[in-house]
Enzyme design. Structure first.
Site, short mmCIF file in Angstrom:
data_model
loop_
_atom_site.label_atom_id
_atom_site.label_comp_id
_atom_site.label_asym_id
_atom_site.label_seq_id
_atom_site.Cartn_x
_atom_site.Cartn_y
_atom_site.Cartn_z
N SER A 181 0.83 -1.20 0.00
CA SER A 181 0.00 0.00 0.00
C SER A 181 0.86 1.25 0.00
O SER A 181 1.98 1.26 0.55
CB SER A 181 -0.85 -0.03 1.28
OG SER A 181 -1.41 1.23 1.53
N TYR B 45 -2.01 -1.41 10.88
CA TYR B 45 -2.22 -1.83 9.49
C TYR B 45 -1.01 -1.45 8.64
O TYR B 45 -0.45 -2.27 7.91
CB TYR B 45 -3.50 -1.16 8.95
CG TYR B 45 -3.61 -1.17 7.46
CD1 TYR B 45 -4.04 -2.31 6.79
CD2 TYR B 45 -3.26 -0.05 6.69
CE1 TYR B 45 -4.13 -2.32 5.40
CE2 TYR B 45 -3.35 -0.06 5.32
CZ TYR B 45 -3.78 -1.20 4.68
OH TYR B 45 -3.86 -1.21 3.31
N LYS C 269 1.97 -3.76 6.61
CA LYS C 269 2.36 -3.65 5.19
C LYS C 269 3.89 -3.51 5.08
O LYS C 269 4.51 -4.15 4.24
CB LYS C 269 1.65 -2.46 4.53
CG LYS C 269 0.15 -2.66 4.34
CD LYS C 269 -0.16 -3.81 3.39
CE LYS C 269 -1.64 -4.09 3.29
NZ LYS C 269 -1.97 -5.37 2.65
N1 UFG Z 1 -12.78 11.01 3.44
C1 UFG Z 1 -13.80 11.89 3.73
N2 UFG Z 1 -14.96 11.35 4.20
C2 UFG Z 1 -15.15 10.03 4.39
C3 UFG Z 1 -14.10 9.15 4.09
C4 UFG Z 1 -12.91 9.68 3.63
O1 UFG Z 1 -13.67 13.11 3.58
O2 UFG Z 1 -16.23 9.64 4.84
C5 UFG Z 1 -11.51 11.55 2.92
C6 UFG Z 1 -10.33 11.26 3.84
O3 UFG Z 1 -10.26 12.23 4.84
C7 UFG Z 1 -9.17 11.29 2.86
C8 UFG Z 1 -9.79 10.78 1.54
O4 UFG Z 1 -11.21 10.95 1.69
O5 UFG Z 1 -8.75 12.60 2.67
C9 UFG Z 1 -9.51 9.32 1.27
O6 UFG Z 1 -9.86 8.58 2.43
P1 UFG Z 1 -10.00 6.98 2.41
O7 UFG Z 1 -10.38 6.55 3.79
O8 UFG Z 1 -10.89 6.55 1.31
O9 UFG Z 1 -8.55 6.50 2.02
P2 UFG Z 1 -7.15 6.82 2.73
O10 UFG Z 1 -6.40 7.65 1.76
O11 UFG Z 1 -7.29 7.31 4.09
O12 UFG Z 1 -6.58 5.36 2.89
C10 UFG Z 1 -6.38 4.56 1.79
C11 UFG Z 1 -6.66 3.10 2.11
C12 UFG Z 1 -5.65 2.56 3.05
C13 UFG Z 1 -4.28 2.86 2.58
C14 UFG Z 1 -4.11 4.33 2.32
C15 UFG Z 1 -2.78 4.62 1.71
O13 UFG Z 1 -7.94 2.96 2.69
O14 UFG Z 1 -5.81 1.15 3.08
O15 UFG Z 1 -5.08 4.75 1.38
O16 UFG Z 1 -2.57 5.96 1.56
F1 UFG Z 1 -3.38 2.49 3.50
#
Ligand code: UFG
Length: 343
Positions: free
Chosen positions: A128, A153, A157
Site C-alpha cells: 500500500s 495496518y 504492510k
Molecule cells: N474522506 C472523507 N470522508 C469520508 C471518508 C474519507 O472526507 O467519509 C476523505 C479522507 O479524509 C481522505 C480521503 O477521503 O482525505 C480518502 O480517504 P479513504 O479513507 O478513502 O482512504 P485513505 O487515503 O485514508 O486510505 C487509503 C486506504 C488505506 C491505505 C491508504 C494509503 O484505505 O488502506 O489509502 O494511503 F493504506
C-alpha cells in the site's frame, strides 16, 4: 489437471481479489481462490462466476492455519500466489493491533513458507501507498523513503514487504513483487462485483455511494482547510479493474521469468492527484445526482496529499491506468444500485 499456469489468489473472494480473479482468467490463467470469508460474504464470488460464465475453484481456508496452507501448496501445482488475505481497516488496526499483527503477518508467513517448501517460486504481495506516510516530495517513486507507519495496518504492510524481501534474498528459492496500491475505487463494468464494506464504510467512495443510495444520511468531508488548491486532501484514485490488470502484468512478468531483480516493487496509481472535493463533484456530475455532504473537522491521521509516480510500472510492467475517473465513478454507482436491487 491444469493446462495453464495456476495462480492461487489468497483472499480471492474480496474486493480486489475478485477483480484480479476475473482479469487473470480472462488473460488465460487458471485461478484457485483461497478464502475463509472472514471479511467478506459470497456476493463477489458469485459475481465472478456470473461474469466468467463458469465457477472458479475455491478452497475455504484460513491462511493463518499453517498445516492447511501447507497442504494446499502440497496438493496444487501453484505457479504463483497473490496474497490478499489480510485485514485493511486502518482505524480498527489502531484499536485492535494484535488482530492485525496476528492475521496479516501469520498468513503471509505461512504462504511464503509453504511456497518456498513446495517449489512455488512466485509471490505477489498487495502492499500500500501507506508505506510512504506523509511524503515530502510528490509524486512518490518506489525509491521515496518509507516513513514510520502510524497504524498497525501500516506496520503490517511495511513488515510484510520486509519479510518477503528477506526471504527472497535468503535462499533464492522464491522471488517477489510488491505492488503498492494508491486508493483503489470503482467496480467491474458489469456491476456484478465491487466493494462491499461491512458496517459503516471508512473509505470515501463507498461512503459516497451509500449516501447517494440513502443508506447514510450525509457524507462528512474531513477537512476543508488543508494546504491544497481547494482545501481538501489529495489522493491518487486508481480504478480497481486497472489495478487488477497490474496484477496480471506482474504475474506474467514472474511466470515468464522476466524479472530483473528477484524482489521488485511497483507503485500502482494513475499518477494524477484528485482532491476529495473534486471527486465528490465528479460523482455528482457523472451520475446526475446531488449528494448531501458537509465539510467537517479533519480526520486524525489523514495525510494531506499523496500521488504516484507510475513510470516504473509503465516501463517494466507495460501497464498504465486506462479508465477515466468518470467511468470509475459511474461503475461505483452502478454497483451500489445493483446491490440495492438485490435487496
Ligand atoms: N474522506 C472523507 N470522508 C469520508 C471518508 C474519507 O472526507 O467519509 C476523505 C479522507 O479524509 C481522505 C480521503 O477521503 O482525505 C480518502 O480517504 P479513504 O479513507 O478513502 O482512504 P485513505 O487515503 O485514508 O486510505 C487509503 C486506504 C488505506 C491505505 C491508504 C494509503 O484505505 O488502506 O489509502 O494511503 F493504506
Amino acid at each position: 489437471m491444469f493446462d495453464k499456469p495456476l495462480i492461487l489468489v489468497a483472499g480471492g473472494a474480496g474486493y480486489i481479489g475478485s477483480h484480479v480473479t476475473v482479469e487473470l482468467v480472462e488473460a488465460g490463467y487458471e485461478v484457485l481462490i483461497g478464502d475463509n470469508f472472514s471479511n467478506c460474504d459470497r456476493t463477489c464470488y458469485e459475481g465472478v462466476k456470473q461474469i466468467l460464465g463458469r465457477e472458479v475453484p475455491l478452497v475455504e481456508i484460513d491462511f493463518c492455519d499453517r498445516t492447511a496452507t501447507d497442504n494446499l501448496f502440497a496438493t496444487y501445482p501453484i505457479a504463483a500466489v497473490i496474497h490478499f488475505a489480510a485485514f485493511k481497516a486502518v482505524g480498527e488496526s489502531v484499536t485492535e493491533p494484535l488482530k492485525y499483527y496476528r492475521n496479516n503477518l501469520l498468513s503471509l508467513l505461512n504462504v511464503v513458507e509453504s511456497a518456498e517448501r513446495h517449489g512455488c517460486r512466485n509471490i505477489l504481495f498487495s502492499s500500500s501507498a501507506t508505506v510512504y506516510g506523509e511524503a515530502e516530495v510528490q509524486p512518490v517513486t518506489e525509491q521515496s523513503p518509507r516513513l514510520p507507519a502510524t497504524s498497525a495496518y501500516g506496520q503490517t504492510k511495511q513488515m510484510s514487504e520486509d519479510i518477503l524481501r528477506d526471504v527472497v534474498a535468503s535462499k533464492g528459492l522464491v522471488r517477489g513483487i510488491a505492488l503498492r496500491y494508491f486508493n483503489p475505487i470503482g467496480a467491474h463494468p458489469s456491476a456484478l462485483i465491487g466493494e462491499l464494506p461491512r458496517g459503516v464504510p471508512n473509505n470515501l467512495v463507498p461512503y459516497i455511494t451509500q449516501t447517494a443510495v440513502g443508506k447514510r444520511q450525509m457524507l462528512s468531508i474531513f477537512g476543508g482547510d488543508y494546504p491544497t488548491p481547494d482545501g481538501t486532501c489529495l489522493r491518487d484514485f486508481i480504478d480497481v479493474v486497472d489495478l487488477a490488470r497490474a496484477h496480471v502484468a506482474a504475474v506474467t512478468r514472474m511466470v515468464e521469468d522476466k524479472m530483473e531483480q528477484p524482489y521488485e516493487i511497483f507503485n500502482v496509481g494513475t499518477g494524477k492527484p484528485v482532491s476529495v472535493m473534486q471527486l465528490v463533484e465528479a460523482f455528482e456530475r457523472v451520475n446526475g445526482l446531488k449528494l448531501n455532504y458537509k465539510i467537517v473537522d479533519r480526520r486524525p491521521g489523514d495525510i494531506v496529499a499523496i500521488w504516484a509516480d507510475t513510470s516504473l510500472a509503465e516501463q517494466k510492467l507495460g501497464w498504465k491506468a486506462t479508465r477515466t475517473l468518470d467511468e470509475t465513478l459511474a461503475s461505483a454507482w452502478a454497483w451500489e444500485c445493483h446491490l440495492a436491487e438485490q435487496k
